[in-house]
Design a protein around this motif. Structure first.
Motif, PDB file in Angstrom:
ATOM      1  N   LEU A  58       0.861  -1.177   0.000  1.00 43.23           N
ATOM      2  CA  LEU A  58       0.000   0.000   0.000  1.00 43.23           C
ATOM      3  C   LEU A  58       0.900   1.230   0.000  1.00 43.23           C
ATOM      4  N   ILE A  59       0.771   2.062  -1.042  1.00 45.98           N
ATOM      5  CA  ILE A  59       1.605   3.251  -1.195  1.00 45.98           C
ATOM      6  C   ILE A  59       0.711   4.475  -1.125  1.00 45.98           C
ATOM      7  N   ASN A  60       1.080   5.450  -0.298  1.00 43.48           N
ATOM      8  CA  ASN A  60       0.289   6.673  -0.266  1.00 43.48           C
ATOM      9  C   ASN A  60       1.167   7.909  -0.085  1.00 43.48           C
ATOM     10  N   LYS A  61       0.697   8.985  -0.695  1.00 46.06           N
ATOM     11  CA  LYS A  61       1.330  10.295  -0.578  1.00 46.06           C
ATOM     12  C   LYS A  61       0.241  11.317  -0.294  1.00 46.06           C
ATOM     13  N   ASN A  62       0.388  12.036   0.810  1.00 43.68           N
ATOM     14  CA  ASN A  62      -0.582  13.069   1.202  1.00 43.68           C
ATOM     15  C   ASN A  62      -2.010  12.533   1.248  1.00 43.68           C
ATOM     16  N   TYR A  63      -2.143  11.264   1.617  1.00 44.67           N
ATOM     17  CA  TYR A  63      -3.462  10.647   1.761  1.00 44.67           C
ATOM     18  C   TYR A  63      -3.508  10.029   3.151  1.00 44.67           C
ATOM     19  N   ASN A  64      -4.310  10.610   4.020  1.00 50.74           N
ATOM     20  CA  ASN A  64      -4.398  10.136   5.395  1.00 50.74           C
ATOM     21  C   ASN A  64      -5.335   8.931   5.456  1.00 50.74           C
ATOM     22  N   LEU A  65      -4.821   7.786   5.841  1.00 47.26           N
ATOM     23  CA  LEU A  65      -5.624   6.566   5.902  1.00 47.26           C
ATOM     24  C   LEU A  65      -6.561   6.559   7.104  1.00 47.26           C
ATOM     25  N   GLY A  66      -6.356   7.483   8.023  1.00 48.72           N
ATOM     26  CA  GLY A  66      -7.252   7.599   9.168  1.00 48.72           C
ATOM     27  C   GLY A  66      -7.062   6.485  10.182  1.00 48.72           C
ATOM     28  N   GLU A  67      -8.150   6.187  10.871  1.00 51.91           N
ATOM     29  CA  GLU A  67      -8.108   5.142  11.887  1.00 51.91           C
ATOM     30  C   GLU A  67      -7.947   3.776  11.234  1.00 51.91           C
ATOM     31  N   TYR A  68      -7.123   2.939  11.825  1.00 54.11           N
ATOM     32  CA  TYR A  68      -7.028   1.564  11.345  1.00 54.11           C
ATOM     33  C   TYR A  68      -7.612   0.627  12.390  1.00 54.11           C
TER      34      TYR A  68
END
Length: 261
Positions: A58-68
């Protein structure tokens, strides 16, 4: 177990075991790229509204995945945050300002073994420079880097076909027929790449779909069982408990708590 290591180019964290907090907020840092590699277990991310499964990146940039929320009894994954010094080495990566991508890992076993034991590996920075550099450059240059290899493209297409038909009575025989392969060829491909038989893979993806339905919807377990072509609700309940450690009803009650959209 929680291990963390900082270097000039990376922050790398490994989280594994049964004592990991079941619920928390995911790591997020603006203007940086974060890569997660999942070895075992499943995690549900609130903002992604999707399950991060074993064998995925899982790759993210400036994307907040929030609560896990950790869904399975065990979890084992590595998080790699790329520092500005590393990104400067690569040059300009043409990712969108907000970027998210989830894909099967398809990494060399040597990479995976070193990542699992990074605390004891003095070559970890060199390995990460090579592995992450190759991954990001391929993603930057191609819309689908699986085209690099026909074998990987076939595997990717098979996986996509299964996922697109997971609620349409998908079977191993349908996969064989779709891709003009015999049973032994399909079995070998899945054993070599996922370390499981294709029937196990399909069941696993069905159970992931069940978990998402329980987290995000109000469908009855009986209806879910019929929609996903399980032989019976009792078989679904047994298989689900083997994977998640809870019956479907207990899973819905426990995991949905405090998840708000």
């Amino acid at each position: 177990m929680y291990l963390k290591r900082d270097s000039e180019f990376f922050t790398i964290v490994r989280v594994s075991g049964k004592d990991v907090p079941e619920k928390s907020f995911s790591y997020f840092k603006e203007n940086s790229i974060t890569i997660r590699i999942n070895f075992t277990g499943e995690v549900f991310y609130e903002n992604l509204r999707d399950i991060f499964s074993e064998g995925e990146i899982l790759i993210n940039k400036n994307y907040n995945l929030g609560e896990y929320r950790i869904l399975t009894p065990n979890i084992d994954y590595v998080l790699i945050n790329l520092k500005e010094s590393f990104l400067k080495i690569l040059g300009e990566i043409n990712f969108k300002e907000e970027y998210i991508n989830k894909l099967p890992w398809f990494l060399s076993r040597k990479y995976l073994d070193i990542l699992k034991d990074f605390k004891n590996c003095h070559l970890i920075d060199l390995v990460l420079l090579k592995m992450v550099g190759e991954l990001l450059l391929e993603l930057d240059q191609r819309s689908d880097f699986f085209n690099l290899d026909e074998h990987l493209k076939l595997l990717r297409d098979m996986e996509k076909y299964i996922l697109e038909n997971i609620e349409n009575k998908i079977t191993v025989h349908k996969v064989e027929k779709k891709f003009l392969l015999n049973k032994n060829s399909v079995v070998r491909i899945f054993l070599d790449n996922f370390n499981m038989y294709p029937s196990e893979y399909i069941l696993n993806k069905k159970l992931e779909t069940v978990a998402k339905k329980l987290l995000l919807g109000e469908e009855r377990v009986l209806d879910i069982s019929v929609d996903l072509d399980f032989s019976s609700p009792s078989f679904l309940a047994r298989a689900f408990k083997d994977k998640y450690g809870l019956t479907p009803l207990h899973f819905r009650k426990r995991k949905r708590i405090s998840i708000a959209f």
